[in-house]
Write a protein that holds these residues in place. Structure first.
Motif, PDB file in Angstrom:
ATOM      1  N   ALA A 114      -2.197  53.586   1.786  1.00  0.00           N
ATOM      2  CA  ALA A 114      -1.451  52.581   2.546  1.00  0.00           C
ATOM      3  C   ALA A 114      -2.404  51.621   3.257  1.00  0.00           C
ATOM      4  O   ALA A 114      -2.165  50.409   3.283  1.00  0.00           O
ATOM      5  CB  ALA A 114      -0.533  53.255   3.553  1.00  0.00           C
ATOM      6  N   SER A 115      -3.485  52.152   3.813  1.00  0.00           N
ATOM      7  CA  SER A 115      -4.475  51.300   4.483  1.00  0.00           C
ATOM      8  C   SER A 115      -5.129  50.329   3.492  1.00  0.00           C
ATOM      9  O   SER A 115      -5.293  49.149   3.788  1.00  0.00           O
ATOM     10  CB  SER A 115      -5.540  52.170   5.142  1.00  0.00           C
ATOM     11  OG  SER A 115      -6.552  51.379   5.702  1.00  0.00           O
ATOM     12  N   GLU A 116      -5.469  50.837   2.310  1.00  0.00           N
ATOM     13  CA  GLU A 116      -6.059  49.976   1.285  1.00  0.00           C
ATOM     14  C   GLU A 116      -5.069  48.885   0.863  1.00  0.00           C
ATOM     15  O   GLU A 116      -5.448  47.727   0.691  1.00  0.00           O
ATOM     16  CB  GLU A 116      -6.477  50.817   0.073  1.00  0.00           C
ATOM     17  CG  GLU A 116      -7.663  51.715   0.333  1.00  0.00           C
ATOM     18  CD  GLU A 116      -7.929  52.688  -0.808  1.00  0.00           C
ATOM     19  OE1 GLU A 116      -7.164  52.683  -1.804  1.00  0.00           O
ATOM     20  OE2 GLU A 116      -8.881  53.464  -0.699  1.00  0.00           O
ATOM     21  N   LYS A 117      -3.811  49.273   0.694  1.00  0.00           N
ATOM     22  CA  LYS A 117      -2.794  48.298   0.290  1.00  0.00           C
ATOM     23  C   LYS A 117      -2.580  47.247   1.385  1.00  0.00           C
ATOM     24  O   LYS A 117      -2.366  46.068   1.083  1.00  0.00           O
ATOM     25  CB  LYS A 117      -1.457  48.997  -0.023  1.00  0.00           C
ATOM     26  CG  LYS A 117      -1.505  49.942  -1.195  1.00  0.00           C
ATOM     27  CD  LYS A 117      -1.765  49.207  -2.485  1.00  0.00           C
ATOM     28  CE  LYS A 117      -1.781  50.188  -3.640  1.00  0.00           C
ATOM     29  NZ  LYS A 117      -2.084  49.551  -4.910  1.00  0.00           N
ATOM     30  N   GLN A 118      -2.662  47.653   2.631  1.00  0.00           N
ATOM     31  CA  GLN A 118      -2.536  46.700   3.736  1.00  0.00           C
ATOM     32  C   GLN A 118      -3.689  45.698   3.709  1.00  0.00           C
ATOM     33  O   GLN A 118      -3.488  44.499   3.894  1.00  0.00           O
ATOM     34  CB  GLN A 118      -2.526  47.423   5.087  1.00  0.00           C
ATOM     35  CG  GLN A 118      -1.150  47.706   5.612  1.00  0.00           C
ATOM     36  CD  GLN A 118      -1.224  48.303   7.014  1.00  0.00           C
ATOM     37  OE1 GLN A 118      -2.154  49.023   7.344  1.00  0.00           O
ATOM     38  NE2 GLN A 118      -0.229  48.004   7.812  1.00  0.00           N
ATOM     39  N   ASP A 119      -4.901  46.196   3.481  1.00  0.00           N
ATOM     40  CA  ASP A 119      -6.065  45.312   3.402  1.00  0.00           C
ATOM     41  C   ASP A 119      -5.921  44.330   2.241  1.00  0.00           C
ATOM     42  O   ASP A 119      -6.217  43.145   2.375  1.00  0.00           O
ATOM     43  CB  ASP A 119      -7.352  46.128   3.243  1.00  0.00           C
ATOM     44  CG  ASP A 119      -7.686  46.953   4.487  1.00  0.00           C
ATOM     45  OD1 ASP A 119      -7.119  46.658   5.566  1.00  0.00           O
ATOM     46  OD2 ASP A 119      -8.510  47.885   4.369  1.00  0.00           O
ATOM     47  N   GLN A 120      -5.447  44.840   1.098  1.00  0.00           N
ATOM     48  CA  GLN A 120      -5.234  43.974  -0.060  1.00  0.00           C
ATOM     49  C   GLN A 120      -4.165  42.922   0.237  1.00  0.00           C
ATOM     50  O   GLN A 120      -4.309  41.756  -0.136  1.00  0.00           O
ATOM     51  CB  GLN A 120      -4.825  44.790  -1.285  1.00  0.00           C
ATOM     52  CG  GLN A 120      -5.939  45.631  -1.864  1.00  0.00           C
ATOM     53  CD  GLN A 120      -5.452  46.514  -3.012  1.00  0.00           C
ATOM     54  OE1 GLN A 120      -4.268  46.588  -3.297  1.00  0.00           O
ATOM     55  NE2 GLN A 120      -6.386  47.204  -3.649  1.00  0.00           N
ATOM     56  N   ALA A 121      -3.098  43.322   0.921  1.00  0.00           N
ATOM     57  CA  ALA A 121      -2.025  42.385   1.260  1.00  0.00           C
ATOM     58  C   ALA A 121      -2.535  41.296   2.201  1.00  0.00           C
ATOM     59  O   ALA A 121      -2.203  40.117   2.033  1.00  0.00           O
ATOM     60  CB  ALA A 121      -0.854  43.136   1.893  1.00  0.00           C
ATOM     61  N   ALA A 122      -3.354  41.677   3.168  1.00  0.00           N
ATOM     62  CA  ALA A 122      -3.915  40.683   4.093  1.00  0.00           C
ATOM     63  C   ALA A 122      -4.808  39.695   3.343  1.00  0.00           C
ATOM     64  O   ALA A 122      -4.752  38.490   3.586  1.00  0.00           O
ATOM     65  CB  ALA A 122      -4.705  41.387   5.202  1.00  0.00           C
TER      66      ALA A 122
END
Length: 128
Positions: free
Chosen positions: A44-52
């Motif tokens: 989830a943290s990686e996906k958040q970084d990718q989304a940002a």
């Protein structure tokens, strides 16, 4: 010992073994679930970084689009102005050709300065 007592002892042993097995299995199951939760949090943290990062990239593209749209509007404005100038030049050229044709059709002969100035004035040129 009678059969009934043996059955009760057997049931009690099975229950004790089940409780013991559950007690041994429970920490393993909790550890596995904790690992799954940790992996899910990391994903989830990686996906958040990718989304940002994608949001920043999208904002950059939006700025580029706005810039290009402004350039296109400027080009269209310049094109319209140039079309108007070209139309005026075409009309002027057409009028000049008409004047030349009219001048060719006039009878050649002796003309004085006054007549020549009058004819030039008809086609839009003044005498000086």
């Amino acid at each position: 010992m009678n059969t009934k007592t043996k059955i009760y002892i057997g049931i009690a042993l099975v229950a004790i073994i089940a409780i013991f097995a559950g007690a041994i299995w429970q920490p393993h199951k909790i550890t596995r679930l904790e690992r799954v939760v940790s992996d899910a949090k990391q994903t989830a943290s990686e996906k958040q970084d990718q989304a940002a990062a994608k949001e920043i990239e999208a904002a950059e593209y939006k700025q580029k689009i706005e810039f290009l749209e402004q350039q296109l509007a400027d080009i269209q404005t310049n094109t319209r102005k140039q079309d108007e100038k070209l139309e005026k030049a075409t009309n002027s050229s057409r009028n000049a050709r008409g004047g030349v044709e009219r001048a060719k059709r006039t009878r050649a002969g002796q003309a004085n300065t006054a007549e020549l100035c009058a004819k030039l004035a008809e086609i839009g040129h003044s005498c000086e």
